[in-house]
Design an enzyme around this catalytic site. Structure first.
Site, PDB file in Angstrom:
ATOM      1  N   SER A 128       0.826  -1.213   0.000  1.00 41.94           N
ATOM      2  CA  SER A 128       0.000   0.000   0.000  1.00 41.94           C
ATOM      3  C   SER A 128       0.860   1.262   0.000  1.00 41.94           C
ATOM      4  O   SER A 128       2.031   1.251   0.398  1.00 41.94           O
ATOM      5  CB  SER A 128      -0.879  -0.012   1.254  1.00 41.94           C
ATOM      6  OG  SER A 128      -0.048  -0.090   2.396  1.00 41.94           O
ATOM      7  N   GLY A 148       4.439   2.346   1.808  1.00 40.46           N
ATOM      8  CA  GLY A 148       5.533   2.990   1.074  1.00 40.46           C
ATOM      9  C   GLY A 148       5.950   4.299   1.708  1.00 40.46           C
ATOM     10  O   GLY A 148       7.131   4.664   1.706  1.00 40.46           O
ATOM     11  N   GLU A 155       6.658  -0.225  -5.241  1.00 45.57           N
ATOM     12  CA  GLU A 155       5.534  -0.637  -6.100  1.00 45.57           C
ATOM     13  C   GLU A 155       4.281  -0.552  -5.241  1.00 45.57           C
ATOM     14  O   GLU A 155       3.932  -1.500  -4.548  1.00 45.57           O
ATOM     15  CB  GLU A 155       5.733  -2.079  -6.580  1.00 45.57           C
ATOM     16  CG  GLU A 155       6.901  -2.283  -7.497  1.00 45.57           C
ATOM     17  CD  GLU A 155       6.631  -1.788  -8.917  1.00 45.57           C
ATOM     18  OE1 GLU A 155       5.501  -1.343  -9.206  1.00 45.57           O
ATOM     19  OE2 GLU A 155       7.569  -1.857  -9.728  1.00 45.57           O
ATOM     20  N   CYS A 192      -3.297  -4.791  -7.903  1.00 47.59           N
ATOM     21  CA  CYS A 192      -2.877  -3.384  -7.881  1.00 47.59           C
ATOM     22  C   CYS A 192      -3.343  -2.686  -9.154  1.00 47.59           C
ATOM     23  O   CYS A 192      -3.570  -1.483  -9.165  1.00 47.59           O
ATOM     24  CB  CYS A 192      -1.362  -3.285  -7.737  1.00 47.59           C
ATOM     25  SG  CYS A 192      -0.480  -4.265  -8.949  1.00 47.59           S
TER      26      CYS A 192
HETATM   27  P1  NAD Z   1       0.362  -3.750   2.850  1.00 48.18           P
HETATM   28  O1  NAD Z   1       0.958  -2.419   2.586  1.00 48.18           O
HETATM   29  O2  NAD Z   1      -0.571  -3.881   3.995  1.00 48.18           O
HETATM   30  O3  NAD Z   1       1.535  -4.829   3.089  1.00 48.18           O
HETATM   31  C1  NAD Z   1       2.508  -5.087   2.125  1.00 48.18           C
HETATM   32  C2  NAD Z   1       3.770  -5.586   2.775  1.00 48.18           C
HETATM   33  O4  NAD Z   1       4.370  -4.520   3.506  1.00 48.18           O
HETATM   34  C3  NAD Z   1       3.563  -6.715   3.782  1.00 48.18           C
HETATM   35  O5  NAD Z   1       4.630  -7.629   3.665  1.00 48.18           O
HETATM   36  C4  NAD Z   1       3.599  -5.992   5.109  1.00 48.18           C
HETATM   37  O6  NAD Z   1       3.969  -6.816   6.195  1.00 48.18           O
HETATM   38  C5  NAD Z   1       4.660  -4.949   4.826  1.00 48.18           C
HETATM   39  N1  NAD Z   1       4.590  -3.764   5.686  1.00 48.18           N
HETATM   40  C6  NAD Z   1       3.491  -3.146   6.159  1.00 48.18           C
HETATM   41  N2  NAD Z   1       3.843  -2.069   6.897  1.00 48.18           N
HETATM   42  C7  NAD Z   1       5.201  -2.012   6.855  1.00 48.18           C
HETATM   43  C8  NAD Z   1       6.171  -1.129   7.418  1.00 48.18           C
HETATM   44  N3  NAD Z   1       5.801  -0.098   8.202  1.00 48.18           N
HETATM   45  N4  NAD Z   1       7.477  -1.354   7.163  1.00 48.18           N
HETATM   46  C9  NAD Z   1       7.869  -2.378   6.376  1.00 48.18           C
HETATM   47  N5  NAD Z   1       6.995  -3.265   5.837  1.00 48.18           N
HETATM   48  C10 NAD Z   1       5.673  -3.079   6.083  1.00 48.18           C
HETATM   49  O7  NAD Z   1      -0.363  -4.213   1.491  1.00 48.18           O
HETATM   50  P2  NAD Z   1      -1.284  -5.481   1.220  1.00 48.18           P
HETATM   51  O8  NAD Z   1      -2.621  -5.274   1.856  1.00 48.18           O
HETATM   52  O9  NAD Z   1      -0.545  -6.737   1.506  1.00 48.18           O
HETATM   53  O10 NAD Z   1      -1.427  -5.390  -0.394  1.00 48.18           O
HETATM   54  C11 NAD Z   1      -2.337  -4.562  -1.047  1.00 48.18           C
HETATM   55  C12 NAD Z   1      -1.683  -3.280  -1.505  1.00 48.18           C
HETATM   56  O11 NAD Z   1      -0.523  -3.555  -2.285  1.00 48.18           O
HETATM   57  C13 NAD Z   1      -2.587  -2.469  -2.417  1.00 48.18           C
HETATM   58  O12 NAD Z   1      -2.448  -1.120  -2.111  1.00 48.18           O
HETATM   59  C14 NAD Z   1      -2.051  -2.778  -3.806  1.00 48.18           C
HETATM   60  O13 NAD Z   1      -2.353  -1.804  -4.777  1.00 48.18           O
HETATM   61  C15 NAD Z   1      -0.585  -2.856  -3.523  1.00 48.18           C
HETATM   62  N6  NAD Z   1       0.125  -3.613  -4.553  1.00 48.18           N
HETATM   63  C16 NAD Z   1       0.914  -2.931  -5.433  1.00 48.18           C
HETATM   64  C17 NAD Z   1       1.564  -3.615  -6.454  1.00 48.18           C
HETATM   65  C18 NAD Z   1       2.399  -2.888  -7.460  1.00 48.18           C
HETATM   66  O14 NAD Z   1       3.148  -3.553  -8.164  1.00 48.18           O
HETATM   67  N7  NAD Z   1       2.317  -1.578  -7.586  1.00 48.18           N
HETATM   68  C19 NAD Z   1       1.448  -5.006  -6.538  1.00 48.18           C
HETATM   69  C20 NAD Z   1       0.661  -5.674  -5.606  1.00 48.18           C
HETATM   70  C21 NAD Z   1       0.009  -4.962  -4.606  1.00 48.18           C
END
Ligand code: NAD
Length: 514
Positions: free
Chosen positions: A243, A247, A264, A298
């Site tokens: 998300s 990021g 990403e 995504c």
């Molecule tokens: P999320 O952000 O909740 O988690 C993604 C990853 O980040 C997990 O491994 C999580 O443990 C880790 N994470 C969370 N907070 C963190 C922090 N503070 N520090 C380091 N790592 C942390 O996302 P999600 O719910 O698993 O996935 C859905 C999101 O991902 C949507 O927003 C989607 O659009 C995006 N996404 C983007 C792409 C792309 O290529 N642009 C691809 C797939 C998913």
């Protein structure tokens, strides 16, 4: 289907990859299947101390892997692709069980892994540098690329295997060891992938233990483990998918220690449907892009910007198609829409629909279904929401199958509406008007990283660079020259003359005694 069935099946799939049953009940880190909400494993999560040891192992492996010639590194990736071909049905099924994707899409994800491996094998003989014209006589200037160091890879739940492989296949041929922090919702897929890669490593042979042990590792845990990876100076690159919220934390943390990130992040993908569009094609593309993967890609289509000349016709056709979409167990053939990942996603979807209604939106679908069969799982009918304009809720990414529909009169207004969201991942236009198509792909057109004509925004091929602009983070993975993110660039000037001319013609001579 009972809880026992899924837990059993998961254990037997993992056994096929060489993972013993003992790890499935080794701790209190619960893994559930979104199919029925049942627990399929309870893992032991890794501690910060474990992660520290992994990074140290990767650091020891790095000089050894760096010294292996790139085509030989490519051979490892070739063997990995062979193993993936062998394990494709089982790994695809595990993706369906753990992430809730329909079988077809689970298999598709593994195919994407195979494709990127094939790409990376070729790349292992093409890590090209440049020879650059020098302004100084008797000098040669060149640019070359060298391995960077351990690559930290953080991934999201919705592509639990493919996204890691985009990073892993390239990083491996580029000479970088891997440390993977998968989503806490899909750790079993990560363990499976790493075990399959382990088979390829064993087949490659002639590796010292230090290299074998530190080349690819998986750290199981939540955000705190991800943050520890971000903060560690021994990890020069953190490639993070997830998300925008994540990021916004990861980017500054890694930058603060001058590390490199490849981000990403979320998308809010739009499609313009112009009056000249082939509506049959558009309808099919919209359906796959908006409803596929239960709206949890995504690149999912979230905003439909339709010419008012054809809006009524298209919306009627869409409603008819939405009524026919089969929602259910993703393991059953014929299902097109599986479950949401969990209760939080369902609650987020309902909140968004409520806000859209308050903004004057007309909601079609969106309700929970199959609750009587699976009380702990969250299946929904995809929602189509006709909006009077693009309000705040439309401008945010809700990770669920909601398609907002807005009408336009003027093409310029459609482009402006398309671009006026904070995210910039994928976009598309349906038109047979050459001028509109060309304009959409021009500098003044779509502001996204992925810009398609007469196909939907989702379902990219690995040959192109994948990623997006603005709050999507700017990173690029997979094809084209994305590999450069995993290497360090070296600029070299070699003087083979007997003089020492300075650049820009600067004179800096001293009198030397005869
Ligand atoms: P999320 O952000 O909740 O988690 C993604 C990853 O980040 C997990 O491994 C999580 O443990 C880790 N994470 C969370 N907070 C963190 C922090 N503070 N520090 C380091 N790592 C942390 O996302 P999600 O719910 O698993 O996935 C859905 C999101 O991902 C949507 O927003 C989607 O659009 C995006 N996404 C983007 C792409 C792309 O290529 N642009 C691809 C797939 C998913």
């Amino acid at each position: 289907m009972t809880t026992d069935n899924l837990a059993h099946e998961t254990a037997s799939l993992l056994a096929g990859f060489g993972i013993g049953p003992e790890i499935l009940s080794a701790g209190d880190f619960a893994v559930t299947s979104p199919i029925d909400g049942s627990r399929i494993a309870a893992l032991r999560p890794h501690t910060p101390g474990d992660l520290d040891a992994m990074i140290a192992a990767a650091e020891r492996a790095f000089p050894l892997w760096r010294a292996v010639p790139p085509p030989r590194r490519g051979e490892l990736v070739r063997l990995f692709a062979e193993e993936l071909r062998r394990h494709k049905p089982a790994l695809g099924r595990l993706v369906s069980i753990e992430a809730g994707k329909i079988l077809e899409e689970g298999q598709g994800e593994v195919q994407e892994m195979i494709d990127i491996c094939d790409f990376a094998v070729g790349l292992s003989r093409q890590l090209y540098g440049k020879v650059i014209a020098s302004e100084r006589p008797g000098h040669r200037m060149l640019e070359s690329w060298h391995p960077l160091g351990p690559a930290g890879i953080i991934t999201a739940f919705n592509f639990p295997v493919a996204v890691w492989s985009w990073n892993a296949a390239l990083a491996l041929v580029c000479g970088d060891p891997l440390i993977w922090k998968p989503s806490d919702k899909t750790p079993l897929c990560a363990l499976a992938c790493n075990a399959i890669l382990g088979r390829a490593i064993a087949r490659l042979g002639d590796m010292p233990d230090e290299l074998r042990n530190g080349l690819s590792q998986v750290a199981i845990g939540g955000a705190e483990l991800g943050e520890a990876l971000c903060d560690d100076r021994r990890v020069p690159l953190v490639s993070a998918t997830g998300s925008t919220r994540m990021g916004a934390i990861v980017g500054p943390r890694v930058a603060q220690r001058f590390g490199r990130t490849l981000l990403e992040l979320g998308g809010n993908n739009g499609m313009i449907v112009a009056p000249s569009a082939d509506l049959d094609l558009a309808l099919r593309a919209i359906l796959f892009a908006a409803v596929g993967t239960a709206g949890q890609r995504c690149t999912t289509l979230r905003r439909l910007i339709v010419s008012q000349d054809i809006a009524d016709t298209l919306i009627d056709q869409l409603k008819r198609a939405y009524r026919q979409v089969r929602i259910g167990n993703p393991l059953e053939p014929g299902t097109l829409v599986g479950p949401l990942i969990g209760e939080t996603a369902f609650a987020g979807m309902q909140r968004a629909l409520g806000e859209a209604k308050r903004d004057g939106g007309h909601v079609f679908g969106g309700e929970r279904v199959l609750a009587e069969r699976w009380a702990a799982a969250y299946y929904v009918r995809p929602a189509l929401v006709e909006m009077p304009r693009q309000t705040d809720i439309v401008r945010r990414e809700t990770f669920a199958p909601i398609l907002y529909v807005m009408r336009y009169r003027d093409f310029d207004d459609a482009i402006a509406m398309h671009n006026s969201v904070p995210q910039g991942l994928a976009s598309s236009i349906f038109t047979t008007d050459l001028r509109e198509a060309e304009f959409f792909t021009s500098a003044a057109g779509s502001d996204c990283g992925i810009v398609n004509v007469n196909i939907g925004p989702s379902g990219a091929e690995i040959g192109g660079a994948f990623g997006g602009e603005k709050e999507t983070g700017g990173g690029r993975e997979a094809g084209s020259d994305s590999w450069k993110a995993y290497m360090r660039r070296m600029t070299t000037t070699i003087n083979y003359s007997r003089d020492l001319p300075l650049a820009q013609g600067i004179k800096f001579d001293i009198e030397t005694a005869p």
